[in-house]
Design a protein around this motif. Structure first.
Motif, mmCIF file in Angstrom:
data_model
loop_
_atom_site.group_PDB
_atom_site.id
_atom_site.type_symbol
_atom_site.label_atom_id
_atom_site.label_comp_id
_atom_site.label_asym_id
_atom_site.label_seq_id
_atom_site.Cartn_x
_atom_site.Cartn_y
_atom_site.Cartn_z
ATOM 1 N N UNK A 182 1.117 -1.290 -0.227
ATOM 2 C CA UNK A 182 0.198 -0.006 0.037
ATOM 3 C C UNK A 182 0.324 1.270 -0.472
ATOM 4 N N UNK A 183 2.377 1.478 0.527
ATOM 5 C CA UNK A 183 3.055 2.460 0.802
ATOM 6 C C UNK A 183 3.131 2.642 -0.390
ATOM 7 N N UNK A 184 3.708 1.527 -1.141
ATOM 8 C CA UNK A 184 4.782 1.461 -2.581
ATOM 9 C C UNK A 184 3.271 2.280 -3.210
ATOM 10 N N UNK A 185 2.255 1.836 -3.473
ATOM 11 C CA UNK A 185 0.635 2.613 -4.583
ATOM 12 C C UNK A 185 0.748 3.404 -4.050
ATOM 13 N N UNK A 186 1.598 4.472 -2.760
ATOM 14 C CA UNK A 186 1.132 5.942 -2.587
ATOM 15 C C UNK A 186 0.534 6.590 -1.766
ATOM 16 N N UNK A 187 0.221 5.214 -1.084
ATOM 17 C CA UNK A 187 -1.008 5.422 0.825
ATOM 18 C C UNK A 187 -0.315 6.074 1.831
ATOM 19 N N UNK A 188 -0.722 6.612 2.454
ATOM 20 C CA UNK A 188 -0.021 7.545 3.468
ATOM 21 C C UNK A 188 -0.935 7.474 4.820
ATOM 22 N N UNK A 189 -2.166 7.051 4.253
ATOM 23 C CA UNK A 189 -3.772 6.910 5.543
ATOM 24 C C UNK A 189 -4.013 5.262 5.331
ATOM 25 N N UNK A 190 -3.094 4.601 5.876
ATOM 26 C CA UNK A 190 -3.681 3.112 5.458
ATOM 27 C C UNK A 190 -4.037 2.651 7.533
ATOM 28 N N UNK A 191 -4.949 2.451 7.124
ATOM 29 C CA UNK A 191 -5.721 2.142 8.754
ATOM 30 C C UNK A 191 -5.208 -0.241 8.883
ATOM 31 N N UNK A 209 2.743 -4.665 10.029
ATOM 32 C CA UNK A 209 2.215 -3.377 9.869
ATOM 33 C C UNK A 209 2.793 -2.158 10.070
ATOM 34 N N UNK A 210 3.048 -1.878 11.503
ATOM 35 C CA UNK A 210 3.807 -0.891 12.185
ATOM 36 C C UNK A 210 5.135 -0.340 11.978
ATOM 37 N N UNK A 211 6.086 -1.645 11.646
ATOM 38 C CA UNK A 211 7.528 -1.810 11.382
ATOM 39 C C UNK A 211 7.144 -1.234 10.037
ATOM 40 N N UNK A 212 6.065 -1.278 8.680
ATOM 41 C CA UNK A 212 6.562 -0.878 7.139
ATOM 42 C C UNK A 212 6.365 -0.009 7.727
ATOM 43 N N UNK A 213 5.610 0.723 7.932
ATOM 44 C CA UNK A 213 5.204 2.511 8.058
ATOM 45 C C UNK A 213 6.886 3.315 8.980
ATOM 46 N N UNK A 214 6.599 2.904 9.534
ATOM 47 C CA UNK A 214 8.022 2.930 10.390
ATOM 48 C C UNK A 214 9.229 3.745 9.651
ATOM 49 N N UNK A 215 9.253 2.560 9.028
ATOM 50 C CA UNK A 215 10.605 2.300 7.786
ATOM 51 C C UNK A 215 10.545 3.019 6.761
ATOM 52 N N UNK A 216 9.304 3.570 6.564
ATOM 53 C CA UNK A 216 8.885 4.425 5.516
ATOM 54 C C UNK A 216 8.868 5.663 6.251
ATOM 55 N N UNK A 217 8.775 5.789 7.309
ATOM 56 C CA UNK A 217 8.694 7.333 7.879
ATOM 57 C C UNK A 217 7.090 8.020 8.061
#
Length: 348
Positions: A182-191, A209-217
């Protein structure tokens, strides 16, 4: 002669105590011990407890003569739904290979088997027991162990004891892959819609989920994490909550496919379209994922293979192998279908 003065099985009796020895130690008849060993209900609770204590202390030596086990026992919290059917097919595959019949016990959404269940299992004397999500209580595990009936868990909801074999999917890696997609698609508001807090797979998916968000900043917004219960209704209710926020998510990672379908329903009620207005990712890759409209992007975990491996383990243990504490973790795989797209993408 009192029970305490009767000779106990010697240290050379590595196979445990015989029915006659247990009867002597407990001060009851061999018929009573036989009833307890075989799960019969017509024994007084105090007498049953005394016999079980002796069996727990000394073990139980099966008679050398006797029929070869013909069954393998599967315990599920519920049979309805594709999840249970995938597990059944995996266990059945191995049971057929070994010419064993399959007995399925449904706990009807209860998390712990009751007394009637353990008595029935002891009476059936299966080659082994495969339990899904939650297993027998420690006392019930002791009863199975004392009768030489091995136990293994599939997709355990809690941390198995060190002596208990188990198979599971890579839940952390699956949560990581779903969120990174989802991050690669450009989403930032990911529930995220989780399972119960007590569920070990849910906690691992949430960590991914948290690790992916954290490493993407990307900052983790607590308002975008909702606790569910792995049911469609949870996805619907939590989805409605999330999609009516002042700043709603553009994507939802549901922690199983049933919840994801519930999110579809929430989006439909609010006049939103998947994936044009909302991207959705599930977990499990059950057959319903391909039937959904649009087909669901999800994380595949090989439930059939997980169940088959647990069944092989209990059959091997029943035949004298030493696999206690064996842990198998299966790789998960992101399966991209039509339910995910860049935020605001036009549907073609």
């Amino acid at each position: 002669m009192t029970p305490a003065s009767r000779p106990a099985p010697g240290s050379s009796d590595r196979g445990g105590a015989t029915i006659a020895q247990i009867a002597g130690l407990a001060g009851v008849s061999t018929a009573t011990v036989s009833k307890v060993v075989n799960g019969r209900a017509d024994v007084a609770p105090d007498t049953r407890a005394a016999v079980e204590h002796i069996i727990h202390e000394y073990g139980y030596r099966r008679p050398r003569k006797g029929a070869r086990p013909t069954l393998v026992e599967l315990v599920l919290h519920e049979i309805k739904g594709a999840y249970g059917m995938e597990v059944i097919k995996g266990v059945e595959r191995v049971a057929v290979e070994h010419e064993l019949a399959l007995v399925v016990s449904e706990l009807q959404e209860s998390r712990v088997p009751g007394r009637n269940w353990i008595e029935a299992v002891l009476a059936r004397r299966p080659a082994g027991v495969v339990a899904v999500l939650d297993g027998p209580t420690p006392a019930q595990q002791g009863q199975l162990r004392s009768r030489g009936i091995p136990l293994a868990l599939v997709d355990p909801a809690g941390e198995p004891g060190p002596e208990l074999p188990s198979t599971s999917g890579d839940n952390w890696g699956g949560g990581l892959a779903a969120t990174r997609h989802l991050l690669r698609l450009g989403h930032r508001r990911i529930a995220a819609i989780t399972g119960p807090p007590s569920s070990l797979p849910s906690r691992a998916r949430l960590d991914g989920y948290r690790t992916a968000l954290d490493t993407a900043g990307v900052a983790i917004d607590p308002d975008l994490v909702r606790v569910g219960g792995f049911h469609l209704d949870d996805g619907l209710a939590r989805g409605l909550d999330l999609l009516t926020l002042p700043d709603p998510p553009t994507a939802v990672f549901a922690f199983n496919d049933a919840q994801a379908i519930g999110v579809y329903q929430a989006a439909h009620r609010l006049g939103l379209r998947v994936p044009r207005d909302l991207s959705v990712v599930g977990f499990d890759d059950l057959p319903t994922a391909t039937w959904a409209i649009p087909a669901l992007t999800t994380v595949r975990q090989p439930l059939r293979d997980m169940a088959a491996t647990a069944t092989r383990v209990v059959i091997d243990l029943a035949r004298g192998a030493t696999a206690a504490g064996h842990r198998s973790m299966f790789a998960t795989e992101l399966v991209v279908r039509a339910s995910t797209a860049p935020p605001g993408a036009d549907e073609r």
